[in-house]
Enzyme design. Sequence first.
Site, PDB file in Angstrom:
ATOM      1  N   ASN A   9       0.863  -1.185   0.000  1.00  0.00           N
ATOM      2  CA  ASN A   9       0.000   0.000   0.000  1.00  0.00           C
ATOM      3  C   ASN A   9       0.900   1.235   0.000  1.00  0.00           C
ATOM      4  O   ASN A   9       1.496   1.578   1.012  1.00  0.00           O
ATOM      5  CB  ASN A   9      -0.897  -0.020   1.251  1.00  0.00           C
ATOM      6  N   TRP A  10       0.963   1.865  -1.155  1.00  0.00           N
ATOM      7  CA  TRP A  10       1.868   3.011  -1.281  1.00  0.00           C
ATOM      8  C   TRP A  10       1.266   4.298  -0.724  1.00  0.00           C
ATOM      9  O   TRP A  10       1.933   5.333  -0.694  1.00  0.00           O
ATOM     10  CB  TRP A  10       2.257   3.221  -2.757  1.00  0.00           C
ATOM     11  N   HIS A  95      -9.775   1.496   4.893  1.00  0.00           N
ATOM     12  CA  HIS A  95      -8.471   1.637   5.565  1.00  0.00           C
ATOM     13  C   HIS A  95      -8.640   2.632   6.722  1.00  0.00           C
ATOM     14  O   HIS A  95      -9.382   3.599   6.616  1.00  0.00           O
ATOM     15  CB  HIS A  95      -7.429   2.136   4.557  1.00  0.00           C
ATOM     16  N   GLY A 234       2.650  -1.090   4.390  1.00  0.00           N
ATOM     17  CA  GLY A 234       2.663   0.326   4.012  1.00  0.00           C
ATOM     18  C   GLY A 234       4.085   0.807   3.787  1.00  0.00           C
ATOM     19  O   GLY A 234       4.696   0.537   2.752  1.00  0.00           O
ATOM     20  N   GLY A 235       4.631   1.487   4.787  1.00  0.00           N
ATOM     21  CA  GLY A 235       5.947   2.142   4.677  1.00  0.00           C
ATOM     22  C   GLY A 235       7.036   1.274   4.047  1.00  0.00           C
ATOM     23  O   GLY A 235       7.762   1.728   3.164  1.00  0.00           O
TER      24      GLY A 235
END
Length: 250
Positions: A9-10, A95, A234-235
């Site tokens: 997930n960018w 989200h 994510g990160g």
Amino acid sequence: MRKKIIIANWKMNKTVSESIRAVTELKNKLSGKQEVEIVVAPPFTSLHPCEIAISGSAILLAAQNVSEFDQGAYTGEVSANMLLDIQCEYVLVGHSERRTIFDETNQIVQKKLKQVLEYEMSPVLCIGESELTRKAQKTFSFIEEQLTECLRGLKEEDLLTFVVAYEPIWAIGTGNTATTSQIQEVHGWIRDFFEKQYGKALGQAIPILYGGSVSETNASEIMKQKDVDGLLVGGASLDPERFVNIIQHC
Ligand code: PEP
């Protein structure tokens, strides 16, 4: 056997050229057959360019959000039909950043799920409690309410392509990953919920992903948990090399 899925997930990161560079690097590094399904969720502007860049590879595309409306005068919205049109297989829905920053309620999430299902893509329903809720020992009642309200009106046959992501809010972007026993406890509870509501077969088939400060150092232990079927990253997914490292640890 349930399929394993790892989603990058960018969030609101990467221009079109940066996105193309990143998926091309991923594509090259992941050229062999993968045992897990690899999915990338770029920002809306990069979806179509990424679709072109990943063609011929096993990497799949996810959108990070979708409109609750079908089509028409909804300035700024992106419909499920538009996402299907550019080959999105998955759509993240609910989200915690959408819920907390953009006031998305369970009722809105339910409408978005219906849109995704109507256009035959796989929704990834994100649920998870805040630190306050966990400290008050209300994690399970909170998650039960999220699931009950978000799934209202959906039947067993609607859920065949469904994916759930358990993402405790206190673990997202904080470096405070949940412990493996906390993760398994909640994942097991979620699976029980689906078995009770929709039958054992569906409960056993539904992939349940974990998200919240996943990195190359914790991915493998998390993936070993019985009811963990994948990761929402994510990160650590922004750097293709780190993301590939995570995949290779699973
Ligand atoms: C997420 O965005 O869903 C997420 C889990 O982020 P991070 O991995 O950065 O905690």
